[in-house]
Design an enzyme around this catalytic site. Structure first.
Site, PDB file in Angstrom:
ATOM      1  CG  HIS A 138     -14.179  -8.856   7.350  1.00  0.00           C
ATOM      2  ND1 HIS A 138     -13.858  -8.059   8.428  1.00  0.00           N
ATOM      3  CD2 HIS A 138     -13.160  -8.707   6.468  1.00  0.00           C
ATOM      4  CE1 HIS A 138     -12.696  -7.448   8.182  1.00  0.00           C
ATOM      5  NE2 HIS A 138     -12.263  -7.827   7.012  1.00  0.00           N
ATOM      6  CD  GLU A 169      -7.769   0.174   3.352  1.00  0.00           C
ATOM      7  OE1 GLU A 169      -8.628  -0.356   4.064  1.00  0.00           O
ATOM      8  OE2 GLU A 169      -6.608  -0.265   3.247  1.00  0.00           O
ATOM      9  CD  GLU A 200      -4.939  -5.317   5.070  1.00  0.00           C
ATOM     10  OE1 GLU A 200      -5.589  -6.254   5.558  1.00  0.00           O
ATOM     11  OE2 GLU A 200      -5.476  -4.289   4.646  1.00  0.00           O
ATOM     12  CD  GLU A 256      -7.853  -7.134  10.132  1.00  0.00           C
ATOM     13  OE1 GLU A 256      -8.188  -6.506   9.129  1.00  0.00           O
ATOM     14  OE2 GLU A 256      -6.701  -7.607  10.278  1.00  0.00           O
ATOM     15  CD  GLU A 303      -3.031  -1.320   2.025  1.00  0.00           C
ATOM     16  OE1 GLU A 303      -3.492  -0.253   2.458  1.00  0.00           O
ATOM     17  OE2 GLU A 303      -3.457  -2.435   2.373  1.00  0.00           O
TER      18      GLU A 303
HETATM   19  C1  NOJ Z   1      -7.948  -3.078   5.909  1.00  0.00           C
HETATM   20  C2  NOJ Z   1      -8.759  -3.550   4.749  1.00  0.00           C
HETATM   21  O1  NOJ Z   1      -8.151  -3.186   3.529  1.00  0.00           O
HETATM   22  C3  NOJ Z   1     -10.153  -2.959   4.848  1.00  0.00           C
HETATM   23  O2  NOJ Z   1     -10.937  -3.308   3.724  1.00  0.00           O
HETATM   24  C4  NOJ Z   1     -10.783  -3.422   6.143  1.00  0.00           C
HETATM   25  O3  NOJ Z   1     -12.008  -2.751   6.302  1.00  0.00           O
HETATM   26  C5  NOJ Z   1      -9.905  -3.110   7.356  1.00  0.00           C
HETATM   27  N1  NOJ Z   1      -8.545  -3.526   7.145  1.00  0.00           N
HETATM   28  C6  NOJ Z   1     -10.444  -3.806   8.605  1.00  0.00           C
HETATM   29  O4  NOJ Z   1     -10.322  -5.186   8.475  1.00  0.00           O
HETATM   30 CA    CA Z   2      -5.761  -2.455   3.297  1.00  0.00          CA
END
Ligand code: NOJ
Ligand code: CA
Length: 661
Positions: free
Chosen positions: A366, A460, A436, A368, A165
């Site tokens: 999702h 984002e 990521e 994370e 990024e």
């Molecule tokens: C980074 C991701 O690119 C994004 O899409 C996501 O909302 C946030 N992390 C939280 O997981």
């Molecule tokens: Ca990201």
């Protein structure tokens, strides 16, 4: 007048191109020569009879991979020509046509091969070995070099083993310190464009590039904490090192070489793998009006979920993503503990999943991870089995956080992890959208459930930084997107964030957001749905910003499951125009940098003998928030003028006129 040493050097280069080639592309334009010097091999490349890559080192610094001085050298040639189909992609049908040479050095202990393929659209090589002792191999370094014969201009992000990024740098080759791949280049004053990348990255660290001297770039692999680059078995084939080539920058986009260097699908039944359009509870968290955690502004509530599912069903979309649905977000950036199977109390997952099934809408899970790989890997099987039981077919993963134990995201450890997720997901019929991620190297051919990934600055960044520039958006297709699909998450209609700014309870996330910007027009946001290919394509804005908006018709009419694509026109960093076909419809998208631009586009990609309704979504030069929508009938023999405002674009749907009978 040119100095005498220049003329001599040129004569020498031309002479070396005239040697008998080791392998030449089917059209005869690209030749790769391999030379032996004792125990090591070098390669050089000629394109159109002129040297592109001077003799450059090959090989690895690893014990047990150095053949004896008197190792026997064998050379074998082969050719391949096949047209294959993929279940989804920019092009469903791809021709794989190349000539190959394999140069093997063998002694009693080792068989070591450099395999080279020459295609009409580039070349690739990799290392293969077989150690008789069965001993494993410890790679300390990769020696591969790319010594350019001529000056060139490059576009690439800096090398980082942790993130992609980053902003692009547009530098002369001899000023590049380091770069990640794809590194796209144009040979100065020549109609010769290229891009260095890799294909089929498994069980090996990613390759970045460092300039060692002059115009020579060298492979620099992501290490592990002990400094070792890779621990490998006695028999192995590395990823391919690739150089895509073309006469124009668009030729690189239209090349299927990276996919051709990957193995056919390992998933026998791909009927559950389906491109789709989706919306999600997502942008509000980045703007700071919603939270991932539970509380008064929690985004992923049952009520919001039902609203989003209804919206998707009413607008010809197939999927809905919910972020912040599962417990653990309080720990993000802390101990990174998430529970992947436990919904927050205000998200009634069973009834939401039942409602989604009833409405024929795909629910996304999702995950994370915050980079907590051991915890995620331990939970993978049970988590994915649970999602499958709910009828979920898509998981978006995220790795926003450092890996434990000092491991890099892009090291062999990281590559193994990302692959484990893809393969486990396939077992439970889940498609993957990785954020990521590790870079795309075409593994979607072999694992067609690996749909899309981030791997560059996405939307984002516009929510919490000064934003992506229009030049960045015009560079992306010629660099990052050469590697494969991207989940950029396009399509923000409220480009001035009016709704977020009017929200009295707006939270400040990551500092005051008021300076944040989206450098765009709304028409350009629409065009990005076509330009930035992703088989899972998001309309990223809050659904309130689409409701009742005439221009949202484009996304309703859009089909993410395209059959054929072509980059029509473009200059790196300046503008791009792309067309895709899905079924009988065509979708066109064009975008420009900070300058207004007019393109002339011939419609000869349309089918002969058919009249199409072209619905045009154009910039209003006086107001970036306005989209001028018009309609006209066209055929393949027409030409259109595409006028774009600064930072703007244009999108068009072409649908056959159905004759009334
Ligand atoms: C980074 C991701 O690119 C994004 O899409 C996501 O909302 C946030 N992390 C939280 O997981
Ligand atoms: Ca990201």
């Amino acid at each position: 007048m040119k100095p005498i040493y220049y003329l001599l050097a040129s004569a020498l280069l031309l002479t070396s191109c005239a040697q008998s080639p080791s392998v030449t592309s089917p059209d005869g334009n690209i030749s790769v020569y391999i030379s032996r010097d004792g125990t090591s091999l070098t390669y050089n490349v000629c394109v159109g009879g002129e040297q592109l890559i001077l003799p450059s080192r090959l090989g690895l610094d690893a014990d047990g991979l150095i053949p004896d001085e008197d190792a026997k050298m064998t050379v074998s040639h082969s050719s391949f020509d096949e047209t294959w189909q993929q279940p989804w992609g920019e092009n469903k049908e791809i021709r794989n046509h190349y000539n190959e040479v394999a140069v093997t050095l063998s002694d009693d202990n080792l068989e070591y091969t450099v395999r080279v393929r020459a295609f009409d659209d580039g070349l690739a090589f990799r290392y293969e070995w077989n150690r008789a002792s069965g001993d494993s191999v410890v790679v300390r370094d990769e020696l591969t070099e790319f010594a350019f014969a001529r000056p060139a201009t490059t576009w690439a992000i800096p090398a980082s083993f942790e993130t992609y990024e980053l902003e692009y740098r547009n530098l002369p080759l001899d000023s590049v310190s380091d770069a990640n791949t794809p590194l796209t280049f144009q040979v100065d004053s020549a109609a010769l464009f290229g891009s260095i990348h890799e294909a089929s990255l498994y069980d090996y660290p990613e390759m970045t590039l460092r300039r060692t001297e002059g115009r020579t770039l060298k492979a620099d692999l992501a290490p592990m904490p002990d400094g070792v680059k890779a621990y490998l078995p006695a028999q192995f084939a590395t990823p391919w090192r690739t150089i895509q080539l073309g006469q124009t920058a668009c030729d690189l986009i239209n090349s299927g070489m990276i996919l051709n260097l990957n193995e056919p699908s390992k998933i026998a039944d791909t009927s559950w793998i389906k491109p789709q359009k989706y919306v999600g509870i997502w942008w509000g968290m980045h703007l700071g009006t919603m939270t991932w955690t539970m509380g008064p502004r929690h985004g992923a509530t049952t009520e919001n979920a039902i609203r989003y599912i209804d919206f998707a069903a009413d607008n010809n979309l197939q999927g809905v993503l919910f972020e912040g649905w599962n417990e653990g977000w309080e720990n993000w950036g802390g101990n990174q503990h998430f529970d992947y199977a436990k919904a927050y109390a205000d998200f009634d997952i069973d009834s939401i999943a039942a409602y989604a099934r009833h409405k024929n809408i795909e629910l996304w899970a999702h995950n994370e991870t915050g980079g907590n790989i051991p915890e995620y890997e331990a939970a993978l099987d049970s988590t994915f089995a649970y999602y499958q039981s709910l009828g979920i077919h898509t998981v978006k993963t995220g790795y926003a956080g450092g890996f434990a134990g000092g491991q890099y995201h892009h090291s062999q450890y990281g590559v193994r992890h990302y692959q484990k997720v893809v393969e486990t997901a396939a077992k439970y019929q889940l498609m993957v959208d990785a954020h990521e991620p590790i870079k795309e190297t075409g593994i979607r051919r072999t694992w067609p459930n690996m749909m899309t990934r981030e791997g560059a600055r996405g939307m984002e960044w516009n929510a919490w930084s000064a934003g992506n520039t229009p030049e960045y958006l015009c560079t992306l297709p010629f660099v990052r997107l050469l590697s494969g699909p991207m989940d950029y998450t396009p399509g923000i209609f409220d480009i001035n964030y009016e709704r977020a700014k009017a929200d009295s309870g707006r939270l400040e996330w990551n500092g005051p957001n008021d300076y944040c910007k989206i450098n765009t027009t709304v028409a350009r946001q629409i065009a990005n749905w076509v330009i930035i290919y992703s088989p899972l394509q998001m309309a990223a804005d809050l659904i309130e910003n689409y409701e009742g908006h005439d221009a949202f018709r484009f996304f309703r009419d859009f089909n993410a499951d395209c059959d054929w694509s072509k980059a029509l026109q473009g200059e790196i960093g300046k503008y791009i125009a792309v067309v895709r076909r899905a079924g009988e419809n065509f979708y066109f998208g064009a975008g420009t940098d900070s300058e207004a631009r007019t393109l002339t586009v011939t419609l000869d990609f349309l089918k002969d003998g058919i009249t199409y309704t072209a619905r045009i979504y154009a910039d209003d030069p006086a107001d970036p928030t306005k989209v001028v929508i018009s309609e006209k009938q066209v055929t393949a023999s027409d030409t259109i003028t595409v006028e774009m405002a600064p930072s703007g674009g244009q999108a068009i749907t072409f649908m056959p006129v159905i004759a009334n009978t």
